[in-house]
Write an enzyme that holds these catalytic residues in place. Structure first.
Site, PDB file in Angstrom:
ATOM      1  N   ASP A 185       0.914  -1.174   0.011  1.00 25.98           N
ATOM      2  CA  ASP A 185       0.039   0.084   0.068  1.00 25.98           C
ATOM      3  C   ASP A 185       0.788   1.079   0.006  1.00 25.98           C
ATOM      4  OD1 ASP A 185      -2.246   1.687  -0.189  1.00 25.98           O
ATOM      5  OD2 ASP A 185      -3.185   0.772   1.703  1.00 25.98           O
TER       6      ASP A 185
HETATM    7  C1  BGC Z   1      -4.877   3.328   0.129  1.00 21.96           C
HETATM    8  C2  BGC Z   1      -5.213   2.223  -0.729  1.00 21.96           C
HETATM    9  C3  BGC Z   1      -4.821   3.039  -2.076  1.00 21.96           C
HETATM   10  C4  BGC Z   1      -3.560   3.473  -2.269  1.00 21.96           C
HETATM   11  C5  BGC Z   1      -3.313   4.131  -3.705  1.00 21.96           C
HETATM   12  C6  BGC Z   1      -3.635   4.285  -0.072  1.00 21.96           C
HETATM   13  O1  BGC Z   1      -3.881   5.257   0.983  1.00 21.96           O
HETATM   14  O2  BGC Z   1      -4.857   2.765   1.382  1.00 21.96           O
HETATM   15  O3  BGC Z   1      -6.466   1.618  -1.003  1.00 21.96           O
HETATM   16  O4  BGC Z   1      -5.133   1.887  -3.131  1.00 21.96           O
HETATM   17  O5  BGC Z   1      -3.732   4.484  -1.181  1.00 21.96           O
HETATM   18  O6  BGC Z   1      -4.173   5.346  -3.832  1.00 21.96           O
END
Ligand code: BGC
Length: 763
Positions: free
Chosen positions: A296
């Site tokens: 993530d």
């Molecule tokens: C979120 C993810 C997301 C990623 C990219 C993160 O802050 O937890 O779910 O896919 O950002 O945008």
């Protein structure tokens, strides 16, 4: 020179193998062996730096979906892009932009390996469908597959290859803002919806220019953040892990989801991003998953914050060793992996494995055949935001509405001549678009007021007063909302209007950015002065239909006690207002059912229907020695699976084809449902099973099957379910599936409190 020519010949040979791609037209798993050879030949050509580049992902373009600041980094990132040190990009959008960026990389890097373009397409690209929690309330798998398909078509036409969706975290605590992104509290329903959405995004052929790769996220446990606080630690037992959290991920893996994403949290003291057990033992060994695992946003870097790594280098080592393959926005791999290999601290084979998964995905998407195939400005114009998708948004919005209360059949609206529409969300064209809205056009939803104007007969007098402001600060993805807690200057006008109307429709709830990432709330009642306004209006004119727009279950005890009709209308997307208005007027008969329990009070959280019985489920009347709070009933206000209709359904006796079975048999459970009203309607028929005695404490009951059926007025429909041994088994804490002989209860009904059951024995 001869050495050079020899190397060149080798390179040419390998290039011929990997560019001679026949068209991959089957599902990813079936094409595996065909791509293995190509992947291996390409890998053989790559330097260690180039391999590490494939594992590096940056956010480019104007959007940024996490913390940090990339100002001043653009020129460094440009250099890395043209030297093959970036394998995938998130947040860069549009056919033109992606084409340009792809060209830059193809033409300037030594091997011309195409980039992957990723984005969070959570509930639509430009056309907004209801937020996923709302969609899940439709229990309509076909429609959810279709909305994912439409979102994929729009994204793919804008140059995207990969969405970071679906989020399949089971969620039991409405304080957590991200409950809006998933399908609620039940692992079985979450799994079924995961499969539908993955199939919708990926289709039958990942290389088709209308499909995109999907991501099962967040692996794992993120939905159990302690006290519902985003990013918080997760402390759960292994029974919960195996029976509640992992099943949707297992289903996603079986459905060939192209990628998995780590979770931010630690789970039982080990951060998910460096979790050998989850990423190796479960994902790779037990499930044989062979797609790619993406971190993530900086979750590799955050291993330092978690306190399990002294620096980014140690974090990189832990993450790659556990099986986190692509480093999103962490700079951990690009800066440290080559040193780690050179010093012998990690084996290059770890990197090879990860790179193979990335290359495999690029082959499956057909990017080596044509790296520009998704970036087509003509197709983009034609597909993005088209009317057919808006029609689909309306169709699913209608099925996602949940009627929570309808005293004396106040709804559908009849006989009212003067209707007041009051509330900060009544004319709001932005809130229905919800959070995580990708490329939605701000203020482009049909508001409730507009919907009513379109649908109401002309002889009905419609008037509006805002009543109170809700959010008075910034309204965007990044910043905290500022809620109006003091200004009640609109109350008087609204009260006057209510006084002179036969019916008041009040539109209250949360704005789009009050739920979602980083939007945990400790008090989940109506925010700001809305409840005060509601109470004052109620004192003047109690003939109120409360229309709620929100991204999570709310605490509504006072509302339930006092307001005659309550409609849960979530953040319903593009045509929210049309869907709600047609429902209020009876042109649409509501059929949605909740997929997350609504608590009576926040102190009940976490609350979910499939809990354990405990050693003291009850006691002698008047005594205190049982599992309860002294100040609130044990039940939720609105339970999982609950939702009313304008029709009325009666369930007949449950019939089992046999009262006992052995593990090689399937039996049939049937029930007939009669519509005793004068209105045609849809009912979501739910089958739950309770294991009466097991080696590990069983759940009180769990959903095992459901069907959404139409029952015409005055008619009845027979619904059959097949019961097999999987439905009678559970995961023990050691992760093993256990099928234990003994007695079970089989319940069939219209929500999770159903008591009607038959006994079944497994022999
Ligand atoms: C979120 C993810 C997301 C990623 C990219 C993160 O802050 O937890 O779910 O896919 O950002 O945008």
């Amino acid at each position: 020179m001869t050495k050079f020519l020899g190397r060149l010949a080798g390179v040419l040979c390998a290039l011929i193998i990997f560019f001679s791609c026949s068209n991959p037209s089957e599902k990813s798993k079936n094409t595996q062996s065909r791509f293995d050879e190509k992947v291996d030949s390409l890998l053989a050509l790559m330097t260690l730096e180039e391999k590490i580049g494939q594992l590096n992902q940056y956010s480019l373009g104007s959007e940024f979906t996490g913390p940090g600041n990339k100002k001043g980094q653009d020129s460094i990132r440009y250099q890395q892009l043209v030297s093959g040190q970036v394998g995938s990009v998130l947040n860069l959008l549009g056919a033109e932009n992606t084409r340009k960026m792809q060209k830059l990389v193809i033409e300037n890097t030594r091997l011309g390996i195409p980039l992957l373009f990723a984005y969070d397409v959570i509930h639509g690209y430009q056309t907004m469908f209801p937020v996923p929690l709302a969609e899940s309330a439709s229990w309509n798998l076909d429609l959810m597959q279709k909305t994912a398909q439409a979102a994929a078509a729009e994204s793919a036409a804008s140059g995207l290859h990969w969405t970071f969706a679906p989020m399949i975290d089971v969620t039991v605590d409405a304080r957590w803002g991200r409950v809006m992104e998933g399908a609620g509290e039940d692992p079985f329903l979450q799994s079924e919806i995961a499969k539908a959405r993955i199939n919708g995004f990926q289709g039958q052929d990942l290389s088709h220019n209308k499909t995109i790769a999907a991501t099962a996220k967040h692996f794992a446990g993120y939905g159990y953040a302690e006290s519902g606080k985003d990013y918080n630690s997760v402390n759960i037992n292994n029974y919960i892990l195996h029976n509640h959290i992992l099943p949707p991920f297992k289903a996603a893996s079986k459905a060939n989801v192209a990628s998995f994403m780590n979770a931010f949290n630690d789970i039982n003291v080990v951060p998910a991003t460096a979790n050998q057990y989850l990423l190796q033992d479960v994902l790779r060994e037990e499930w044989n998953y062979d797609g790619v695992v993406v971190s993530d946003w900086n979750s590799i870097g955050e291993l330092v914050n978690h306190g399990v790594s002294a620096d980014l280098k140690e974090a990189a080592k832990k993450a790659i060793s556990a099986g986190s393959e692509i480093d999103m926005e962490g700079n951990a791999y690009v800066e440290n992996l080559s040193n780690l290999v050179e010093s012998g601290e990690i084996d290059e084979e770890l990197i090879n494995k990860a790179v193979k998964h990335v290359l495999q995905l690029k082959f499956e998407l057909g990017l080596f055949d044509d790296p520009y195939k998704y970036s087509d400005p003509e197709r983009e114009k034609e597909i993005v935001g088209n009317e057919i998708h808006h029609d689909l948004a309306e169709e699913i919005a209608k099925e996602s509405i949940v009627l929570l209360k309808n005293e004396e059949s106040l709804l559908p609206i009849k006989n009212a001549k003067n209707i007041a529409v009051i509330g900060p969300l009544a004319k709001d064209k932005d809130t229905p678009l919800g959070n995580w809205r990708a490329q939605a056009i701000a203020n482009s939803a049909v508001s409730l007021y507009e919907g009513l104007e379109q649908s109401l007969p002309k002889n009905i007098n419609l008037k509006y007063a805002e009543g109170v402001k809700l959010s008075i600060g910034p309204n965007n993805f990044f910043e905290e909302q500022v809620i109006n807690e003091t200004d009640n200057s609109g109350f008087e006008e609204a009260k006057k209007l209510a006084e002179n109307s036969d019916l008041v429709i009040m539109a209250l709830g949360e704005t789009a950015y009050m739920s979602g990432e980083g939007r945990s709330r400790a008090d989940i009642g109506l925010p700001g002065l809305q409840k005060e306004l509601l109470k004052e209006i109620h004192a003047i004119n109690p003939n109120i239909v409360l229309v709620l727009m929100n991204g999570r279950p709310l605490e509504l005890s006072w509302e339930d006690e006092n307001i005659p009709a309550i409609v849960e209308a979530w953040h319903l997307g593009q045509r929210a207002g049309t869907a709600i208005a047609e429902t209020l007027l009876g042109k649409n008969n509501p059929s949605g059912k909740l997929t997350m329990s609504f608590p009576r009070t926040v102190g009940q959280l976490p609350i979910y229907y499939n809990h354990k019985i405990t050693g003291r489920p009850s006691t002698a009347p008047g005594q205190v020695f049982y599992t309860h709070h002294t100040d609130v009933d044990n039940s939720p206000l609105y339970t999982f699976g609950f939702g009313l209709s304008y029709s009325e359904f009666e369930y007949g006796e449950i019939e089992l084809s046999q009262n006992s079975m052995n593990e090689n048999e399937n039996i049939t459970a049937s029930v007939s449902i009669q519509n005793i009203s004068e209105v045609d309607g849809y009912e979501i028929v739910q089958l739950y099973i309770q294991d009466l005695v097991a080696e590990e404490t069983p759940m009180i009951k769990s959903l095992k099957a459901f069907k959404k059926v139409e029952v015409k007025a005055g008619q009845s429909v027979k619904v059959d379910f097949s019961i097999n041994k999987e439905m009678l088994s559970y995961y023990k804490s050691n992760g093993e599936l256990s099928l234990e002989k003994g007695k079970f209860n089989v319940f069939i009904g219209g929500n999770s409190t159903v008591e009607h059951h038959q006994k079944l024995e497994l022999k």
